[in-house]
Design an enzyme around this catalytic site. Structure first.
Site, short mmCIF file in Angstrom:
data_model
loop_
_atom_site.label_atom_id
_atom_site.label_comp_id
_atom_site.label_asym_id
_atom_site.label_seq_id
_atom_site.Cartn_x
_atom_site.Cartn_y
_atom_site.Cartn_z
N MET A 156 0.82 -1.21 0.00
CA MET A 156 0.00 0.00 0.00
C MET A 156 0.86 1.27 0.00
O MET A 156 2.07 1.22 0.24
CB MET A 156 -0.92 0.01 1.22
N HIS A 157 0.20 2.38 -0.30
CA HIS A 157 0.71 3.74 -0.09
C HIS A 157 1.75 4.24 -1.10
O HIS A 157 2.03 5.44 -1.14
CB HIS A 157 1.31 3.91 1.30
N ASP B 195 -2.52 -5.15 0.38
CA ASP B 195 -2.00 -6.46 0.81
C ASP B 195 -2.69 -7.02 2.04
O ASP B 195 -2.96 -8.22 2.11
CB ASP B 195 -0.49 -6.41 1.00
#
Length: 485
Positions: free
Chosen positions: A79-80, A236
């Site tokens: 992520m991110h 995830d």
């Protein structure tokens, strides 16, 4: 057949899953990280694509008959990560990852610019999130910022390269600080606070919805049919939840991957930013989740193995499958800063209590316990936010170790269960989302709970010793905070 691909930090995993839900074959490719400056963590976006294609190439070569039967593909991803694309759809710079800590000042600026951030996004501004990274780029690389046409997360970039469509799912989008997490839509207000607009964002879908169709060139390359759907997929941890069948409110798991996560499903948007708990959308409509996040879990053991030039398995072997009590050494696992509960990108790791007689096994045990103590910090935070957690399934690379599982049970004081397919949970969850997108069936039918391989119960004989060790460990961060910077 369904294909799940997890775009991780250290590598890409692909799994082929049958109609019965069994994992038929797996493949993996490693990825390299770049740390060009202190607190920086970057990757080449095209490396994700190459690794994903390579892993699927491997499956197609080994399982051509099964690959030909694939009806849907699901994507999971770290992520991110800020993947900045120009008008030509090509990356403008390396992606800035989830464990990058350079944008602390931008987090302060973002919270000042947008007082309603916590209410809308449900989370504190942290350097790991995507939005502060864009403020950093605007400040330090204005020429690149001015050329940004789209911002994608890692798996969305892989999807774009495989399908030609720029699409993101709700769970991953929730980690950007640009999503109205309760309403499950982009927030024009939050985007404006970082100098962006709605046209910079990909289209949104739920994780179990069809997002695109695999490009014909790749379908031919892998011997697939021409109408293979690609699901929205998930970040995830939400994907791992799908792989574990964690789709009902109250379901929980602990992940010991590169980072560590304590995850609980909720039936409503339940933000708790004061304790740095994350509140995100789940991969299914009408569900959300809370997370406590440790930035260095299995990565702490990998770091020690690298420093000692000894494989992790060899470090663990002398300790056996259980220990008689806490190590006399304390380890703070803040090798990349920490999120829950400290929200401190500048925190660093430390060993405390070293003496001339300290042995290697005591240091190894301290690393395992330090991560478990950090997980207990997360358990305390989530319990305060929404009530106690009674038990957890254990997933991620760290789940391979019975010793670490027992330490987690002893430290957390709740049962910990090792489960089948625990190391491919995110990729398996992505495959399940592919199935839901292709068939439209009830998630409860497709997302069964995995078989438990072993259950580890907290031992009364060491409970008081670990409670005291945790109390002493917890006092270290505030005492050493300034010296750890």
């Amino acid at each position: 057949m369904y294909l799940g691909t997890d775009i991780g930090t250290s590598g890409v995993k692909a799994v082929l899953v049958s109609e019965a839900g069994a994992v038929v074959a797996t493949a993996a490719r490693e990825l390299a990280l770049s740390h060009p400056a202190p607190l920086w963590s970057e990757q080449d976006p095209d490396a994700w694509v190459d690794a994903a294609i390579g892993a699927i190439d491997d499956l197609a070569a080994r399982q051509p008959r099964e690959i030909a039967q694939v009806r849907g593909i699901g994507l999971s991803g770290q992520m991110h990560g800020a993947t900045l694309l120009g008008e030509d759809g090509r990356p403008l710079r390396p992606a800035i990852l989830w464990n990058d800590g350079r944008s602390q000042a931008e987090c302060v600026a973002l919270e000042r610019r947008c007082p309603s951030l916590h209410t809308i996004a449900g989370n504190l501004a942290m350097p790991g999130f995507t939005a502060p990274k864009l403020l950093w780029v605007a400040r330090h690389e204005p020429g690149i910022f001015d050329r940004v046409a789209k911002v994608l997360l890692p798996k969305a970039y892989v999807r774009y390269r495989l399908t030609g469509e720029m699409v993101e799912d709700m769970s991953d989008a929730a980690g950007t600080l640009w999503l109205d997490v309760g309403l499950r839509r982009w927030s024009a207000l939050l985007l404006h606070a970082t100098g962006l607009d709605l046209h910079h964002m990909p289209r949104l879908v739920e994780g179990s919805e069809v997002s695109a169709v695999l490009a014909p060139d790749y379908a031919r390359r892998w011997g697939m049919r021409n109408n293979v759907v690609v699901a929205g997929g998930a970040g995830d941890n939400a994907a791992s939840a799908m792989g574990l069948g964690a789709i009902a409110p109250g379901d929980a798991f602990l992940s010991l991957g590169t980072s560590g996560v304590l995850f609980r499903v909720t039936d409503r948007f339940a933000p708790a930013p004061a304790s740095a708990v994350h509140a995100f959308c789940h991969a299914l409509p009408g569900l959300w989740h809370q997370m406590g996040v440790m930035l260095s879990a299995a990565a702490s053991l990998a770091w020690l193995a690298g420093v000692m030039e000894t494989p992790a398995t060899a470090l663990l072997a002398p300790l056996g499958e259980r220990v008689d009590g806490p190590s006399p050494i304390r380890f703070l696992p803040y090798l990349d800063g920490e999120r829950t509960p400290h929200n401190d990108a500048a925190a660093s790791g430390a060993f405390v209590g070293l003496r001339g007689a300290t042995g290697r096994s005591q240091i190894v045990q301290a690393v395992l316990e330090g991560v478990a103590f950090a997980a207990r910090d997360n358990l305390v935070a989530l319990s305060a936010a929404s009530g106690p957690i009674a038990e957890v399934d254990l997933v991620g690379g760290g789940s391979r170790s019975p010793l670490w599982a027992q330490i987690c049970a002893d430290v957390l004081g709740i049962p910990v269960h090792r489960v089948e397919e625990g190391e491919v949970g995110a990729a398996l969850g992505a495959a399940r989302l592919a199935r839901l997108a292709a068939t439209g069936e009830d998630p409860a039918e497709a997302c069964s709970r995995p078989r438990r391989l072993a259950s580890f119960m907290p031992r009364a004989s060491v409970a008081s010793a670990y409670d005291e060790a945790y109390r002493r460990w917890r006092a270290l961060y505030p005492a050493l905070k300034e010296s750890l910077r």
